[in-house]
Design a protein around this motif. Sequence first.
Motif, short mmCIF file in Angstrom:
data_model
loop_
_atom_site.label_atom_id
_atom_site.label_comp_id
_atom_site.label_asym_id
_atom_site.label_seq_id
_atom_site.Cartn_x
_atom_site.Cartn_y
_atom_site.Cartn_z
N ILE A 60 48.17 55.80 25.06
CA ILE A 60 49.03 54.64 25.29
C ILE A 60 48.45 53.49 24.51
CG2 ILE A 60 49.84 52.99 26.98
CD1 ILE A 60 50.10 55.15 28.97
N VAL A 61 49.24 52.98 23.59
CA VAL A 61 48.76 51.95 22.69
C VAL A 61 49.10 50.57 23.24
CG1 VAL A 61 48.93 50.99 20.37
CG2 VAL A 61 49.01 53.47 20.71
N TYR A 62 48.09 49.74 23.35
CA TYR A 62 48.29 48.40 23.88
C TYR A 62 48.33 47.37 22.78
CZ TYR A 62 47.88 49.77 28.72
OH TYR A 62 48.13 50.31 29.94
N SER A 63 49.11 46.31 23.03
CA SER A 63 49.18 45.19 22.09
C SER A 63 49.29 43.90 22.89
CB SER A 63 50.40 45.29 21.19
OG SER A 63 50.76 46.63 20.95
N LEU A 64 48.97 42.80 22.25
CA LEU A 64 49.27 41.51 22.85
C LEU A 64 50.77 41.38 22.95
CD1 LEU A 64 46.78 39.01 21.16
CD2 LEU A 64 46.52 40.38 23.23
N TYR A 65 51.21 40.70 23.99
CA TYR A 65 52.64 40.64 24.23
C TYR A 65 53.36 39.89 23.11
CZ TYR A 65 57.09 39.95 26.48
OH TYR A 65 58.42 39.95 26.77
N ASP A 66 52.84 38.74 22.74
CA ASP A 66 53.45 37.99 21.64
C ASP A 66 52.48 36.95 21.11
OD1 ASP A 66 53.38 35.87 23.35
OD2 ASP A 66 55.54 35.62 23.50
N ASN A 67 52.98 36.09 20.25
CA ASN A 67 52.14 35.11 19.59
C ASN A 67 51.55 34.08 20.54
OD1 ASN A 67 52.50 36.26 17.10
ND2 ASN A 67 52.76 34.26 16.10
N HIS A 68 52.26 33.80 21.61
CA HIS A 68 51.74 32.80 22.54
C HIS A 68 50.40 33.25 23.13
CE1 HIS A 68 54.78 29.74 22.60
NE2 HIS A 68 55.72 30.67 22.62
N VAL A 69 50.28 34.52 23.37
CA VAL A 69 49.03 35.03 23.90
C VAL A 69 47.92 34.85 22.88
CG1 VAL A 69 47.85 37.00 24.88
CG2 VAL A 69 50.29 36.72 25.26
N ALA A 70 48.22 35.21 21.65
CA ALA A 70 47.23 35.09 20.59
C ALA A 70 46.80 33.64 20.42
CB ALA A 70 47.80 35.62 19.29
N GLU A 71 47.78 32.75 20.44
CA GLU A 71 47.44 31.33 20.24
C GLU A 71 46.70 30.76 21.44
OE1 GLU A 71 50.55 28.76 18.96
OE2 GLU A 71 51.39 30.24 17.56
N LEU A 72 47.12 31.17 22.62
CA LEU A 72 46.41 30.71 23.82
C LEU A 72 44.95 31.07 23.72
CD1 LEU A 72 46.30 29.50 26.58
CD2 LEU A 72 47.22 31.61 27.54
N LEU A 73 44.69 32.31 23.35
CA LEU A 73 43.32 32.78 23.21
C LEU A 73 42.57 31.95 22.18
CD1 LEU A 73 42.22 36.41 22.39
CD2 LEU A 73 40.92 34.60 23.47
N GLU A 74 43.20 31.80 21.05
CA GLU A 74 42.54 31.12 19.94
C GLU A 74 42.23 29.67 20.28
OE1 GLU A 74 43.46 30.63 15.17
OE2 GLU A 74 44.07 32.41 16.30
N GLN A 75 43.19 28.99 20.88
CA GLN A 75 42.98 27.59 21.19
C GLN A 75 42.00 27.40 22.33
OE1 GLN A 75 46.97 26.19 21.61
NE2 GLN A 75 47.25 26.01 19.40
N ALA A 76 42.02 28.33 23.25
CA ALA A 76 41.03 28.28 24.32
C ALA A 76 39.63 28.36 23.71
CB ALA A 76 41.25 29.41 25.31
#
Lengths: 132, 132
Positions: free
Chosen positions: B87-103
């Motif tokens: 089962i391949v997992y991915s981030l749901y969308d860009n908001h998750v990626a950006e949230l992580l990055e900005q945090a």
Amino acid sequence: MGHGADAATTATPRERLDTAGAADVAATLQALATPSRLYILARLQEGPCAAGELAGAVGMEQSACSHQLRLLRNLGLVTGERRGRSIVYSLYDNHVAELLEQALYHVEHLRLGLHDTPAEAVAEAAEPAAAR
Amino acid sequence: MGHGADAATTATPRERLDTAGAADVAATLQALATPSRLYILARLQEGPCAAGELAGAVGMEQSACSHQLRLLRNLGLVTGERRGRSIVYSLYDNHVAELLEQALYHVEHLRLGLHDTPAEAVAEAAEPAAAR
DNA sequence: ACAATGAATGAAGAGCTGTTCATGTGTTCC
DNA sequence: GGAACACATGAACAGCTCTTCATTCATTGT
């Protein structure tokens, strides 16, 4: 105020994590992981506020609020300055304010953009073991 | 992709908090409040990854990783798609990626900019009750 | 010095969190 | 069908978190 190209921005999040210490990062981010602290920070974002007034503003008991303020102080997110018999708290700096704001921004959009995940899922995740 | 002037951007954080539900916001942000989850999200930010491989990549046991993945799935931060027996997992969308990055961005700068708070304070806050 | 106010601190308890161990479910290959 | 693999799930437990209660400390006013 561009978040443009910092030295760290070239590295992947995973590298940045071990650089900064994942535990420390997690500890800092946990400041935003509780309603009480979110309310405190959100109130302080509107401007400085004395401890007692703050407690009232966010609907907490003085002691509980003080405990959380200590936590936030230890994490470097807020500062308290004595003024008379009160102690006035403020956000430590702009990074705190922006962190809060952007967290809210992304969470709002995440909560709206769900298509796979029905609203229950979030509610379910929010309620730990109750309401079954 | 500017974070410019959304409808919500005009409101103060405190208003946005009750709008979105402080508990839900806190629950979502708590996804970033633990090293294990931070590592998982950071790894996924580099690209999709099967569950087993993910566990290895972040140094967790399969079961523990799966539990956390369920949490992240329920919060709508990641998605899993079956591919063969994996089962391949991915981030749901860009908001998750950006949230992580900005945090990460803000935490890095907060941790560097401390002048009131000596480094101990953060370490102290990170270690709950141990090491005394 | 004494009382009163505003806030920090400490101890204690209820509840949540994250991990481990054991087991169950779904998929591929023989 | 059966064995092996990949992952999810459930129970249980240690540890942390947050709140409450009681107390202490600091500051102001009389």
